[in-house]
Design an enzyme around this catalytic site. Structure first.
Site, PDB file in Angstrom:
ATOM      1  N   ASP A  93      43.536  42.066  37.304  1.00 18.89           N
ATOM      2  CA  ASP A  93      43.859  41.790  38.712  1.00 18.89           C
ATOM      3  C   ASP A  93      45.051  40.857  38.860  1.00 18.89           C
ATOM      4  O   ASP A  93      45.717  40.850  39.888  1.00 18.89           O
ATOM      5  CB  ASP A  93      42.640  41.199  39.421  1.00 18.89           C
ATOM      6  CG  ASP A  93      41.608  42.293  39.648  1.00 18.89           C
ATOM      7  OD1 ASP A  93      40.865  42.617  38.708  1.00 18.89           O
ATOM      8  OD2 ASP A  93      41.602  42.860  40.764  1.00 18.89           O
ATOM      9  N   ARG A 130      41.507  39.472  50.228  1.00 20.12           N
ATOM     10  CA  ARG A 130      40.937  39.168  48.912  1.00 20.12           C
ATOM     11  C   ARG A 130      41.980  38.365  48.127  1.00 20.12           C
ATOM     12  O   ARG A 130      43.162  38.717  48.137  1.00 20.12           O
ATOM     13  CB  ARG A 130      40.574  40.458  48.147  1.00 20.12           C
ATOM     14  CG  ARG A 130      39.431  41.232  48.809  1.00 20.12           C
ATOM     15  CD  ARG A 130      38.897  42.344  47.923  1.00 20.12           C
ATOM     16  NE  ARG A 130      38.117  41.813  46.790  1.00 20.12           N
ATOM     17  CZ  ARG A 130      37.690  42.573  45.770  1.00 20.12           C
ATOM     18  NH1 ARG A 130      37.986  43.864  45.732  1.00 20.12           N
ATOM     19  NH2 ARG A 130      36.972  42.044  44.803  1.00 20.12           N
TER      20      ARG A 130
HETATM   21  O1  MRU Z   1      36.325  43.855  42.729  1.00 12.34           O
HETATM   22  P1  MRU Z   1      37.132  45.070  42.346  1.00 12.34           P
HETATM   23  O2  MRU Z   1      36.313  46.313  42.210  1.00 12.34           O
HETATM   24  O3  MRU Z   1      38.341  45.246  43.243  1.00 12.34           O
HETATM   25  O4  MRU Z   1      37.674  44.702  40.894  1.00 12.34           O
HETATM   26  C1  MRU Z   1      38.468  45.640  40.223  1.00 12.34           C
HETATM   27  C2  MRU Z   1      38.840  45.224  38.858  1.00 12.34           C
HETATM   28  O5  MRU Z   1      38.498  44.149  38.398  1.00 12.34           O
HETATM   29  C3  MRU Z   1      39.759  46.151  38.096  1.00 12.34           C
HETATM   30  O6  MRU Z   1      39.481  46.099  36.724  1.00 12.34           O
HETATM   31  C4  MRU Z   1      41.200  45.704  38.323  1.00 12.34           C
HETATM   32  O7  MRU Z   1      41.467  45.608  39.684  1.00 12.34           O
HETATM   33  C5  MRU Z   1      42.180  46.619  37.687  1.00 12.34           C
HETATM   34  S1  MRU Z   1      42.274  48.153  38.553  1.00 12.34           S
HETATM   35  C6  MRU Z   1      43.455  49.124  37.835  1.00 12.34           C
END
Ligand code: MRU
Length: 339
Positions: free
Chosen positions: A225, A79
């Site tokens: 992220d 990812r």
């Molecule tokens: O696609 P995801 O579920 O991995 O996205 C997660 C998020 O956007 C969270 O808000 C981010 O990773 C912060 S987690 C502490």
């Protein structure tokens, strides 16, 4: 009680299958780096710090199998947006470089992965403590996606702030955006907060602005992220519009994230790679088709909230305030601790 996001036991990584929540609690056993890579891709495990910790365990498994370098490349291709993934891979690579000729390399890499896991929980508690100070004794807040224990090694970033506020005796009412299209807010945040006895109400993403118009909301707190050095922050799609709505209604918008979510290689949000996912995430719900087959869909998984909309970035070292370019530079050069 909330089940653990991941466990290292019997020489394997056990990942809570977040795709099955809230209906079913089951774990997926990972015995190779490839198992971990697939689990990250198919979102058995998700959330920036959780992906990083899982990848670290994946590399411990790779060291045992003797394919560390190819596994590092495979995991890095799972990812693109959450920088914690690359941060954890780089940290494991440094350990491997230092110890690859050591007879104990396998156990040293296992120990490093366990350390990343344990440190993340500790860091989240510090983020929680720093963020809780920003919330009034009685408050109503909005969050987006899941930035909780499930998205980290434990405790959570944005939800860690709410946990710490509750532990300090504050009365907190939480609104969780359901978070189209994968519903991490409705399925994971609601489940996580209800498991811990919080007052949580789910709203559609498009309800947030109207909620702010009708009810006093004290803060919006989300995770991130990847944070660029000028303070622009990538997070789950929908975060940017939430920040715009917050600005319109005079509600402070905070990001809660560890320093491992900052990317010193990104000067601004324009440098952050944004994952685009399969259009069927919008066209279908489970096996039910909602839209014409083959209709064109644009499905970016993340967006970037410009720094000017962010009141503060809550980290383990304190709350970073604007001007971000100046203040993040100070933190990363070790000159200021922002407590
Ligand atoms: O696609 P995801 O579920 O991995 O996205 C997660 C998020 O956007 C969270 O808000 C981010 O990773 C912060 S987690 C502490």
């Amino acid at each position: 009680m909330l089940p653990a996001t991941m466990e290292w036991k019997d020489g394997a990584l056990w990942l809570l299958d977040q795709r099955a929540l809230p209906c079913e609690t089951k774990y997926i056993e990972c015995r190779s780096a490839e198992d971990v890579a697939l689990a990250i891709e198919n979102m058995t495990v998700r959330g920036a710090p959780a992906i990083g910790a899982a990848a670290a365990y994946g590399l411990a498994l790779a060291a045992r199998a003797g394919d560390f370098q190819s596994a590092a490349a495979r995991l890095a291709a799972t990812r693109p947006t959450a920088v914690n993934l690359f941060w954890a891979i780089e940290r494991m690579k440094r350990r491997w470089q230092a110890d690859k000729d050591n007879d104990d390399v396998i156990s040293l890499l296992e120990k490093e992965a366990v350390l990343i896991h344990e440190e993340d929980i500790k860091i989240n508690r510090e983020i929680g403590r720093n963020g809780a100070l920003l919330l009034p004794e009685r408050c109503a807040v909005i969050t987006h996606c899941n930035a909780g224990a499930l998205a980290t090694a434990g405790y959570g970033t944005a939800l860690g702030v709410f946990r710490a506020a509750a532990e300090a005796g504050k009365k907190i009412k939480i609104y969780a955006d359901e978070t189209r299209p994968r519903m991490q807010g409705g399925s994971l945040t609601a489940y996580e907060l209800m498991s811990d006895g919080f007052d949580v109400t789910v709203i559609t993403d498009s309800t947030a602005a109207f909620l702010m118009a009708r009810e006093k909301i004290d803060a919006v707190v989300t995770g991130a992220d990847r944070v660029a050095m000028n303070g622009d922050a990538a997070n789950k799609i929908g975060t940017y519009s939430l920040a715009i709505a917050a600005a319109r209604h005079g509600v402070p918008f905070y990001i809660a994230a560890p320093l491992s979510t900052f990317d010193t290689g990104c000067a601004s949000g324009a440098d952050i790679p944004i994952e685009e996912r399969d259009g069927d995430e919008l066209r279908m719900i489970g096996k039910v088709r909602l839209m014409p087959a083959g209709v064109k869909v644009w499905n970016p998984s993340f967006d970037v909230t410009p720094a000017e909309l962010i009141a503060g970035i809550i980290t383990e070292r304190g709350v970073i305030r604007p001007p971000y370019a100046e203040n993040t530079a100070k933190i990363f050069s070790g000159k200021e601790d922002h407590k």
